[in-house]
Structures are given as structure tokens and as C-alpha cells.
Design a protein around this motif. Structure first.
Motif, PDB file in Angstrom:
ATOM      1  N   GLN A 120       0.850  -1.172   0.000  1.00 16.78           N
ATOM      2  CA  GLN A 120       0.000   0.000   0.000  1.00 16.78           C
ATOM      3  C   GLN A 120       0.896   1.236   0.000  1.00 16.78           C
ATOM      4  O   GLN A 120       1.996   1.222   0.554  1.00 16.78           O
ATOM      5  N   ARG A 121       0.418   2.309  -0.628  1.00 18.83           N
ATOM      6  CA  ARG A 121       1.212   3.540  -0.665  1.00 18.83           C
ATOM      7  C   ARG A 121       1.536   4.040   0.740  1.00 18.83           C
ATOM      8  O   ARG A 121       2.579   4.628   0.970  1.00 18.83           O
ATOM      9  N   SER A 122       0.637   3.782   1.673  1.00 20.72           N
ATOM     10  CA  SER A 122       0.819   4.266   3.045  1.00 20.72           C
ATOM     11  C   SER A 122       1.812   3.441   3.857  1.00 20.72           C
ATOM     12  O   SER A 122       2.177   3.819   4.970  1.00 20.72           O
ATOM     13  N   ASN A 123       2.305   2.315   3.323  1.00 21.42           N
ATOM     14  CA  ASN A 123       3.224   1.443   4.053  1.00 21.42           C
ATOM     15  C   ASN A 123       4.651   1.961   3.881  1.00 21.42           C
ATOM     16  O   ASN A 123       5.436   1.452   3.085  1.00 21.42           O
ATOM     17  N   LEU A 124       4.985   2.989   4.654  1.00 25.46           N
ATOM     18  CA  LEU A 124       6.286   3.640   4.512  1.00 25.46           C
ATOM     19  C   LEU A 124       7.473   2.717   4.815  1.00 25.46           C
ATOM     20  O   LEU A 124       8.479   2.772   4.100  1.00 25.46           O
ATOM     21  N   PRO A 125       7.391   1.844   5.824  1.00 21.94           N
ATOM     22  CA  PRO A 125       8.533   0.934   6.039  1.00 21.94           C
ATOM     23  C   PRO A 125       8.789   0.013   4.842  1.00 21.94           C
ATOM     24  O   PRO A 125       9.941  -0.211   4.468  1.00 21.94           O
ATOM     25  N   MET A 126       7.730  -0.494   4.219  1.00 23.05           N
ATOM     26  CA  MET A 126       7.916  -1.380   3.069  1.00 23.05           C
ATOM     27  C   MET A 126       8.462  -0.604   1.874  1.00 23.05           C
ATOM     28  O   MET A 126       9.296  -1.122   1.131  1.00 23.05           O
TER      29      MET A 126
END
Length: 173
Positions: A120-126
């Protein structure tokens, strides 16, 4: 175990693999799998931990807890899709990066040509992990897709990576 251990997962790790996923909340598992995953499905995944073509690498804590899982699923034509999971108490320590680098080398040693991942765009760690591992990211709908082309390792690295990949019974090289 007195130290942290990064290695390929095998049949003997099924219980640790299941415990890892059960330790995560439903919403966190949803982010990892991209869908709702029942406990029954997690049990089935653990029972079939080693299947042809699938590769898993994990970081084990000194107490034997599987703190991080990096998984590669074949999607045809020399391509694998990667996914990662780190237990909350061990996030931010570089475990996913270390496991991802090891998994990429193992896949390169087996002849994989391309790796993909989605988040997901919101998954900053990934997103940060994907960039760190050399993936080119692009926006697709409400998510991101990462692509990385693999190069075969040199002779010394190939021997080590093939040895690591062979620690996984049931997965042909």
C-alpha cells in the motif's frame, strides 16, 4: 541459540512460522497478505511451509522466536514475488533488509531473473525497504509495485548462496 540467526526456513520451522503470524494482529496480517487471512489458513500455510519453488528466509532471535520472515513465491517466467513481515518489537533493526538481501542472493543463485513486490502507498517501512533492496517503484491503483532485475552472483557468492538455498529440504535447486 545465543545469537541472532539469519537462515533459510525448512520443515522444522513450521511451528515458529505459525507462531510468527499468530503474534500479529488481523490488521497487520492484512497489510502483509493484502487480504484477510484466517487462523485456519495460517495453520495450512505452516503445514505446507516447504513447497516446490517457494523460498523463505527468517531472522531468529536468541530465544528462538522467528522475528522476521522474508518469502518468495514463484509467479512464472523466472519471476518471484516477495513479501516481508517483522514482529512489532523488532521493527527498525534492519532485519527485513538483511533477510531480503539474503533471499535475493538465494533466488539469484537459483536462476531467478526478476523480483516483484507490492504494498500500500501508506506502508512507509515497506517502501523504504523496497528502495533499500534496489526495487524500482511505480504507482498502480491504490498501491505500489516494485520490480528488481537480478544478476547471477559471482562464483564465491554462488557457492555460498547455493549452500544456503540447499538448507531447505524439498526445494529443488
Amino acid at each position: 541459540m545465543s545469537d541472532w540467526q539469519l537462515r533459510a526456513l525448512n520443515r522444522n520451522d513450521a511451528e515458529s512460522y505459525l507462531a510468527h503470524w499468530l503474534a500479529l494482529s488481523g490488521p497487520v496480517r492484512y497489510r502483509c497478505f493484502g487480504r484477510i487471512v484466517s487462523e485456519a489458513e495460517l495453520h495450512r500455510l505452516a503445514e505446507t511451509l516447504v513447497v516446490e519453488g517457494r523460498m523463505l528466509c527468517g531472522m531468529f532471535a536468541p530465544d528462538g522466536t522467528l522475528a522476521c520472515v522474508a518469502q518468495a513465491f514463484p509467479c512464472g517466467d523466472g519471476c518471484f514475488e516477495l513479501s516481508f513481515s517483522v514482529l512489532p518489537q523488532w521493527r527498525g533493526n534492519g532485519f527485513a533488509r538483511n533477510a531480503g538481501e539474503r533471499l535475493c542472493r538465494m533466488l539469484g543463485a537459483r536462476g531467478a531473473r526478476e523480483l516483484r513486490l507490492r504494498c500500500q502507498r501508506s506502508n512507509l517501512p515497506m517502501r523504504a525497504l523496497a528502495v533499500c533492496l534496489g526495487f524500482d517503484l511505480s504507482v498502480r491503483g491504490d498501491g505500489l509495485v516494485g520490480v528488481r532485475t537480478l544478476m547471477r552472483p559471482g562464483a564465491g557468492g554462488l557457492r555460498a548462496d547455493l549452500a544456503q538455498a540447499s538448507n531447505q529440504p524439498g526445494v529443488p535447486l
